[in-house]
Motif scaffolding. Sequence first.
Motif, PDB file in Angstrom:
ATOM      1  N   LEU A 127       0.818  -1.209   0.000  1.00 40.55           N
ATOM      2  CA  LEU A 127       0.000   0.000   0.000  1.00 40.55           C
ATOM      3  C   LEU A 127       0.851   1.259   0.000  1.00 40.55           C
ATOM      4  O   LEU A 127       0.524   2.240  -0.651  1.00 40.55           O
ATOM      5  N   ALA A 178       2.938   9.880  -2.250  1.00 37.92           N
ATOM      6  CA  ALA A 178       2.642   8.468  -2.027  1.00 37.92           C
ATOM      7  C   ALA A 178       1.699   8.302  -0.849  1.00 37.92           C
ATOM      8  O   ALA A 178       0.750   7.516  -0.879  1.00 37.92           O
ATOM      9  N   ARG A 181      -1.827   9.355  -1.649  1.00 36.77           N
ATOM     10  CA  ARG A 181      -2.465   8.319  -2.455  1.00 36.77           C
ATOM     11  C   ARG A 181      -2.933   7.151  -1.578  1.00 36.77           C
ATOM     12  O   ARG A 181      -4.056   6.679  -1.715  1.00 36.77           O
ATOM     13  N   ARG A 184      -5.955   8.282   0.331  1.00 36.33           N
ATOM     14  CA  ARG A 184      -7.175   8.332  -0.491  1.00 36.33           C
ATOM     15  C   ARG A 184      -7.829   6.960  -0.547  1.00 36.33           C
ATOM     16  O   ARG A 184      -9.041   6.825  -0.418  1.00 36.33           O
ATOM     17  N   THR A 185      -7.011   5.930  -0.748  1.00 35.68           N
ATOM     18  CA  THR A 185      -7.545   4.578  -0.812  1.00 35.68           C
ATOM     19  C   THR A 185      -8.172   4.195   0.516  1.00 35.68           C
ATOM     20  O   THR A 185      -9.231   3.583   0.576  1.00 35.68           O
ATOM     21  N   ALA A 247     -19.589   6.891  -0.092  1.00 39.05           N
ATOM     22  CA  ALA A 247     -18.668   5.817  -0.453  1.00 39.05           C
ATOM     23  C   ALA A 247     -18.538   4.823   0.692  1.00 39.05           C
ATOM     24  O   ALA A 247     -18.497   3.611   0.498  1.00 39.05           O
ATOM     25  N   MET A 250     -21.271   2.339   0.849  1.00 40.18           N
ATOM     26  CA  MET A 250     -21.229   1.302  -0.175  1.00 40.18           C
ATOM     27  C   MET A 250     -20.113   0.306   0.076  1.00 40.18           C
ATOM     28  O   MET A 250     -20.295  -0.880  -0.134  1.00 40.18           O
TER      29      MET A 250
ATOM     30  N   VAL B 281       2.019   3.907  -6.268  1.00 34.85           N
ATOM     31  CA  VAL B 281       1.904   4.708  -5.067  1.00 34.85           C
ATOM     32  C   VAL B 281       2.582   6.058  -5.234  1.00 34.85           C
ATOM     33  O   VAL B 281       2.146   7.055  -4.679  1.00 34.85           O
ATOM     34  N   GLY B 283       3.027   7.840  -8.042  1.00 30.76           N
ATOM     35  CA  GLY B 283       2.358   8.839  -8.851  1.00 30.76           C
ATOM     36  C   GLY B 283       2.721   8.923 -10.322  1.00 30.76           C
ATOM     37  O   GLY B 283       2.363   9.871 -10.980  1.00 30.76           O
ATOM     38  N   HIS B 301     -19.500  -0.030  -8.014  1.00 28.57           N
ATOM     39  CA  HIS B 301     -18.255   0.306  -7.337  1.00 28.57           C
ATOM     40  C   HIS B 301     -18.374   1.705  -6.746  1.00 28.57           C
ATOM     41  O   HIS B 301     -18.896   2.607  -7.405  1.00 28.57           O
ATOM     42  N   PRO B 302     -17.909   1.869  -5.534  1.00 28.47           N
ATOM     43  CA  PRO B 302     -18.022   3.197  -4.914  1.00 28.47           C
ATOM     44  C   PRO B 302     -17.288   4.241  -5.759  1.00 28.47           C
ATOM     45  O   PRO B 302     -16.164   4.015  -6.190  1.00 28.47           O
ATOM     46  N   ALA B 303     -17.931   5.368  -5.988  1.00 24.86           N
ATOM     47  CA  ALA B 303     -17.327   6.444  -6.765  1.00 24.86           C
ATOM     48  C   ALA B 303     -16.745   7.479  -5.810  1.00 24.86           C
ATOM     49  O   ALA B 303     -17.340   7.793  -4.785  1.00 24.86           O
ATOM     50  N   VAL B 304     -15.577   7.952  -6.133  1.00 31.04           N
ATOM     51  CA  VAL B 304     -14.917   8.955  -5.302  1.00 31.04           C
ATOM     52  C   VAL B 304     -14.478  10.093  -6.199  1.00 31.04           C
ATOM     53  O   VAL B 304     -13.783   9.876  -7.192  1.00 31.04           O
ATOM     54  N   GLU B 305     -14.885  11.324  -5.839  1.00 35.94           N
ATOM     55  CA  GLU B 305     -14.450  12.475  -6.630  1.00 35.94           C
ATOM     56  C   GLU B 305     -12.948  12.664  -6.431  1.00 35.94           C
ATOM     57  O   GLU B 305     -12.440  12.556  -5.327  1.00 35.94           O
ATOM     58  N   HIS B 306     -12.231  12.905  -7.520  1.00 38.97           N
ATOM     59  CA  HIS B 306     -10.795  13.143  -7.441  1.00 38.97           C
ATOM     60  C   HIS B 306     -10.485  14.322  -8.348  1.00 38.97           C
ATOM     61  O   HIS B 306     -10.255  14.172  -9.544  1.00 38.97           O
ATOM     62  N   ASP B 311     -13.004   8.642  -9.553  1.00 33.84           N
ATOM     63  CA  ASP B 311     -12.341   7.342  -9.425  1.00 33.84           C
ATOM     64  C   ASP B 311     -13.358   6.322  -8.932  1.00 33.84           C
ATOM     65  O   ASP B 311     -14.321   6.681  -8.259  1.00 33.84           O
ATOM     66  N   LEU B 313     -13.594   2.776  -6.716  1.00 33.55           N
ATOM     67  CA  LEU B 313     -12.861   1.869  -5.830  1.00 33.55           C
ATOM     68  C   LEU B 313     -13.140   0.442  -6.274  1.00 33.55           C
ATOM     69  O   LEU B 313     -14.263  -0.019  -6.278  1.00 33.55           O
ATOM     70  N   HIS B 314     -12.080  -0.266  -6.649  1.00 34.04           N
ATOM     71  CA  HIS B 314     -12.233  -1.573  -7.259  1.00 34.04           C
ATOM     72  C   HIS B 314     -11.170  -2.489  -6.664  1.00 34.04           C
ATOM     73  O   HIS B 314      -9.982  -2.347  -6.955  1.00 34.04           O
ATOM     74  N   HIS B 317      -8.113  -0.843  -5.332  1.00 32.43           N
ATOM     75  CA  HIS B 317      -7.427   0.119  -6.191  1.00 32.43           C
ATOM     76  C   HIS B 317      -8.426   1.171  -6.634  1.00 32.43           C
ATOM     77  O   HIS B 317      -9.602   0.884  -6.808  1.00 32.43           O
ATOM     78  N   LEU B 318      -7.927   2.375  -6.848  1.00 27.85           N
ATOM     79  CA  LEU B 318      -8.788   3.408  -7.392  1.00 27.85           C
ATOM     80  C   LEU B 318      -8.550   3.474  -8.894  1.00 27.85           C
ATOM     81  O   LEU B 318      -7.418   3.650  -9.344  1.00 27.85           O
ATOM     82  N   HIS B 329      -5.159   5.068  -9.652  1.00 24.32           N
ATOM     83  CA  HIS B 329      -5.008   6.387  -9.011  1.00 24.32           C
ATOM     84  C   HIS B 329      -4.848   6.260  -7.514  1.00 24.32           C
ATOM     85  O   HIS B 329      -5.223   5.266  -6.942  1.00 24.32           O
TER      86      HIS B 329
END
Lengths: 282, 329
Positions: A127, A178, A181, A184-185, A247, A250, B281, B283, B301-306, B311, B313-314, B317-318, B329
């Motif tokens: 991660l 990093a 990111r 965010r996840t 989110a 869900m 990670v 970028g 899949h949950p949607a996330v504003e970026h 994006d 969420l799958h 992973h985004l 992402h």
Amino acid sequence: MTERVVDVRGLHVTLGEQPVLHGIDFHVDAGEVVTLLGANGSGKSTLVRAVAGLVPAAAGDIALFGRPLRSFREWRRIGYVPQRTTAAGGVPATVKEVVASGRLARRKPFVPASRADRDAVTRAIDLVGLADRTNDGIDTLSGGQQQRALIARAAAGEPDLLVLDEPNAGVDIRSQEAFARSLRTFVASGRTVLLVLHEMGPLASLVDRAVALDSGRVVHDGPPPGRADAGAHEGQEPGRAAAARAAAGMTEDLTPGHGAAGVPDDHPHSNEEQGGPFGWNS
Amino acid sequence: MELLNYDFMQRAVLAALLTGLAAPAVGTYLVHRRLALMGDGIGHVALTGVAVGLLTGWAPVWTAVVVAVIGALAIELVRAHGKASGDVALAMLFYGGIAGGVLLTGLAGSTAATLNTYLFGSITTVSQEDLVVIGVLAVAVIVLSIGLGPQLFAVCQDEEYARACGIPVRLYSILIAVMAAVTVAVAMRTVGLLLVSALMVVPVATSMQLTRGFRATFALALALGVAPSLGGVVFAYYVDVAPGASIVVFALAGFVLAWPLGTAVRRARRRRRTNGEDPRVTGVHVPTEEHPHQHDDECGHPAVEHGDHTDYLHDGHLHAAHGKHYDEH
């Protein structure tokens, strides 16, 4: 009916003879990303350390996940990332060994690490993007990489709340990105974050709410400074927080124990394996 | 090996083996915690314990265990409070231990020669009862230091983090101190009280030259503790010297040999290391692997504003749409 993850009321903390916090009222709800801002000595680090149970309260109440701190035992639900210190142990330790400590709140003495423990450690290292350094000594990493290893350690415990004390202090921009990111996840899977920041940097777009401290008192509690909707009165919900919570609702379905209802059937790699560091499948 | 025909030599070799395992086991945690000199301090205090045994006629190994544990707890208490005057308090404890030991030994009417067998070890003085005590205590120390390894490591690595995990840090700190005290009492017949700390620290320092991780250091330190212990005892049999001296000299010789080797190993490792970063990670543009699924508002899949896009969420992973493929992402 969001859960109140952190609830602080009338908190006074005294370090040595020095009163540091004077009556803090402060809360974090499930799914929120809250940052504590303030100058050096404003008490923001002391506040998160009090929340993590590391400094005692002189007066006032702290509750975590609805339980008073005194009787709180579910430390596995909290991932704490301390301010990085240059002082390492006297004996070398690999990244993997340090990150594996993050599983201890879930492990019993004398019982070897389970498969789930080892997998969670691997995923947490992935991660933060240190997979290639897994078996290297932690002292051979750059400052930013070491900080990421500490974040991986907290993530390995699969916490519901991540508490970070100045994760970006003295960290190169690459590691900051990093970290943003990874965070965010983490947030996208509906978890909660409380962090102390000196400056927002690449994290600005992630933060739902900023609480500013000055001399041990809360002087601002609302949208983070510099945001378009800043200046909205206290308590108004910023757009991102609502999106994050949507989110959160869900992704709950993706976590073990909630079934896989949210995953479409035609999904190429849908499965019901054990959750990852943050409860996702991989 | 005709020397093993002697009973006293069999006992001495067994005692050396147990000491050579237990001392570096505890020592690894002490060194990790930057308490390398703690064993030395406990050794000083344990001398008073031995003298109590000589004075009262009780078995010195037991009185040494009791006094060493009390001393170790005092040291741990001072350390945990972290007062600036702590080191002075510790120094006084050490001097008191030596002085008290010599004083009580004098009162007991024992000679300096008797004292010497405890200070630097003596292969001929390990009695059958001593060996039983040494065996039980050493095995307990080794089992605890391996079985509780992850917990003890966490406490020594980052005490504050361990506390935030709900680990009883105070309890484990006391356990380390008690294990160190017990090891000192175990080791006093082979390396002796004044040199026991060397057997806790030197094998660990040697091991660290060659290893990268804590567990590897721990395992190698045990081997590096056993070898000089056995060698030193055998040497003391042929050449009439105190075994403590020969054991420690052998251990130090190992360190001198390992040092240049370690430097070479580290240099080679540094050359090999690619500063590998996971682009997912850090970028850089990373297309997802083959991805037949089409994300949209209704895909589940949950949607996330970026920023300027959305994006999804799958599986942890985004994913963000990029032309005809998705990016991580």
